[in-house]
Structures are given as structure tokens and as C-alpha cells.
Design an enzyme around this catalytic site. Sequence first.
Site, PDB file in Angstrom:
ATOM      1  N   LEU A  39       0.852  -1.187   0.000  1.00 50.06           N
ATOM      2  CA  LEU A  39       0.000   0.000   0.000  1.00 50.06           C
ATOM      3  C   LEU A  39       0.886   1.234   0.000  1.00 50.06           C
ATOM      4  O   LEU A  39       1.861   1.306   0.753  1.00 50.06           O
ATOM      5  CB  LEU A  39      -0.902   0.032   1.242  1.00 50.06           C
ATOM      6  CG  LEU A  39      -2.151  -0.856   1.245  1.00 50.06           C
ATOM      7  CD1 LEU A  39      -2.839  -0.771   2.600  1.00 50.06           C
ATOM      8  CD2 LEU A  39      -3.122  -0.456   0.138  1.00 50.06           C
ATOM      9  N   ASP A  40       0.547   2.223  -0.834  1.00 46.80           N
ATOM     10  CA  ASP A  40       1.297   3.476  -0.851  1.00 46.80           C
ATOM     11  C   ASP A  40       1.168   4.183   0.489  1.00 46.80           C
ATOM     12  O   ASP A  40       0.192   3.965   1.232  1.00 46.80           O
ATOM     13  CB  ASP A  40       0.752   4.396  -1.951  1.00 46.80           C
ATOM     14  CG  ASP A  40       0.973   3.833  -3.339  1.00 46.80           C
ATOM     15  OD1 ASP A  40       1.977   3.128  -3.535  1.00 46.80           O
ATOM     16  OD2 ASP A  40       0.136   4.101  -4.229  1.00 46.80           O
ATOM     17  N   PRO A  41       2.120   5.052   0.821  1.00 38.14           N
ATOM     18  CA  PRO A  41       2.027   5.788   2.089  1.00 38.14           C
ATOM     19  C   PRO A  41       0.710   6.545   2.256  1.00 38.14           C
ATOM     20  O   PRO A  41       0.165   6.607   3.360  1.00 38.14           O
ATOM     21  CB  PRO A  41       3.224   6.745   2.016  1.00 38.14           C
ATOM     22  CG  PRO A  41       4.220   6.014   1.170  1.00 38.14           C
ATOM     23  CD  PRO A  41       3.407   5.298   0.128  1.00 38.14           C
ATOM     24  N   MET A  42       0.175   7.105   1.152  1.00 40.41           N
ATOM     25  CA  MET A  42      -1.077   7.849   1.232  1.00 40.41           C
ATOM     26  C   MET A  42      -2.255   6.950   1.568  1.00 40.41           C
ATOM     27  O   MET A  42      -3.235   7.366   2.184  1.00 40.41           O
ATOM     28  CB  MET A  42      -1.342   8.557  -0.103  1.00 40.41           C
ATOM     29  CG  MET A  42      -2.588   9.428  -0.126  1.00 40.41           C
ATOM     30  SD  MET A  42      -3.005  10.037  -1.786  1.00 40.41           S
ATOM     31  CE  MET A  42      -3.948   8.634  -2.421  1.00 40.41           C
ATOM     32  N   ALA A  43      -2.178   5.693   1.149  1.00 37.64           N
ATOM     33  CA  ALA A  43      -3.296   4.772   1.293  1.00 37.64           C
ATOM     34  C   ALA A  43      -3.409   4.238   2.715  1.00 37.64           C
ATOM     35  O   ALA A  43      -2.434   4.151   3.457  1.00 37.64           O
ATOM     36  CB  ALA A  43      -3.144   3.612   0.319  1.00 37.64           C
TER      37      ALA A  43
END
Length: 298
Positions: A39-43
Site C-alpha cells: 500500500l502506498d504511504p497515502m493509502a
Amino acid sequence: MVAAGVMLVDKPGGMTSHDVVARARRALGTRKIGHAGTLDPMATGLLLLGVEGATRLLTFIVGLDKTYHATIRLGVSTDTDDAEGDETGRADAAVLSAATPERITAGIAAMTGRISQVPSTVSAIKVDGRRAYDLAREGVEVALKAREVTVSRFDVIASRRDSHAIDLDVVVDCSSGTYIRALARDLGAGLGVGGHLTALRRTRIGPFDVSDAASVDELADTSLTAPAVVAEAVLGRFDVTDDEARDLRHGKRLAGAAPRLAGDAAAAIDREGRLVGIVERVGGDVKSVMNLAQEVPR
């Protein structure tokens, strides 16, 4: 000694998947922890961690279908296809007004089903042995190949519109390898207004739901899900006798056992409820493709 198992974690925003793994390693006191599905940091949302011998199950988890809740902003493009990137384009009010609800619905319908998708440039896909996002950050032009993915559900559950942008809250069910950022980008491009992702939350991976996940602050006190439970949920169950469990662990085939196997592969589980390994059919026989060290009954 730390028991083998799988942990469901609700990743917060601002942390990488590796950050969560590092936190779990400290909380559980073991280095042998991996994750399935970055998962991306934003997610935010569901991340599955394999602990000790259960890391070998991650291979069978990573390809499961997934559900995401996301917010797509139409009218603004970024160089990363999400809110963490720099703005690269903005539609004027007249162009944006032409993106009617009917056109948006048609655009989404065209992106549902089996589609060809070019992943975002800042994805974790490897190019010549290096992650695409690392190359992009160095200013290297990255041309990723299109891939076939399946979007089985792409529903708008809420929308907000002003003269500057259109925000769509969506739910997406999709195959592994689908990039929700790319869906946002391509929907905006198809409407001629540009688009990017402003929020992303993964709520499901195969049979596992984020409602059953622990927060990163609860890792030390969270029980692991036993390998047998996880493997059965993913692949189905294949019950074996003590003799059959021993033979599978020794690399022997179970002659004539294929009719007992519901699918092509399954979780072999002994009479004590322990996972022996993952088995598959070979002609009329069954053989092990992955064995786990014999665990103590839990």
C-alpha cells in the site's frame, strides 16, 4: 519462540508497508515477517503480514482480488496520478461542465470488466531490476507496458461538484495488479478533464476484511490467525490422515487421492487441525507443492 501465523493490520496513512513490517518485527520480537500487497504511504487499510513460517503463505495471498474505497478528483492531473504529486494540468470551468453525470457513468462503464491498463509511473513495478518509482524520482523516463486486469465493480457512491473539480467517492472490486490511481487518471483522460486520486482505502483482500484488522498500536497484543485457518480460507480444505501427512512432509505423492481434491490446489490439514502444506493434483494423485514445519496444536 514466536508462533507462525498471519496478522491483519489496518495501515494508517503516512506509513509505508515496510514501516508496518518494521513495527511488527519490534512488537513480536522476530525478523521473519513479510507482507502481501504493498500500500502506498497515502493509502490506508488492510495489509496482511505473514509471521515466521506463514510468510510462505503470502505467495498464495498476494494474487487475491481486492476491494478499495477511493476518492477520484476529476479536473486536475498530477505527475503521480495521486494527491502526493505535482499538478500537471487543470481543466477550465467550461470543459469541466461538459463532464456530465451521464458521461462519467459511460466512462466508468468502459473501464469495467477485463481492461488493458498502463500502471502509474510511480508504481512498485520493477524495470531492469529497479522500482519504477525510484527511476521516476531520479527523473528517468519510465515507459511501463499495459497489462490486462479485471475490474468487476466500479461504483460511484457519492459525488461533489464545483467549478474547479468533481470529486467521486467510489468502490472498486478488482483483480490483483489493478492500479486505482490509473483508473482515476484514465477516467479523467477519457473525459478530457484529467484526474487523480485523493484518497484510497483497501477494505478487503480475498476472504479477509479490514473490519477484522488490528491497528499498528495493537500489534503486540493481537493474536495471529493460524496458518491452517488462512490457507483453508484462501484455497479450501483437504483433510489428511496422520500417515498421509507424514508422506506429504516426506515428499511422497498420495496415490489416487485426486478425487478428494475439490479444486486444483488446497490446504492439507491434519487431524489436529494443523496445516501440513499446500497440495495440488497431478493426474490422479495429490502432491505437496509447499510444506510447513510441523506446528504445535493451537
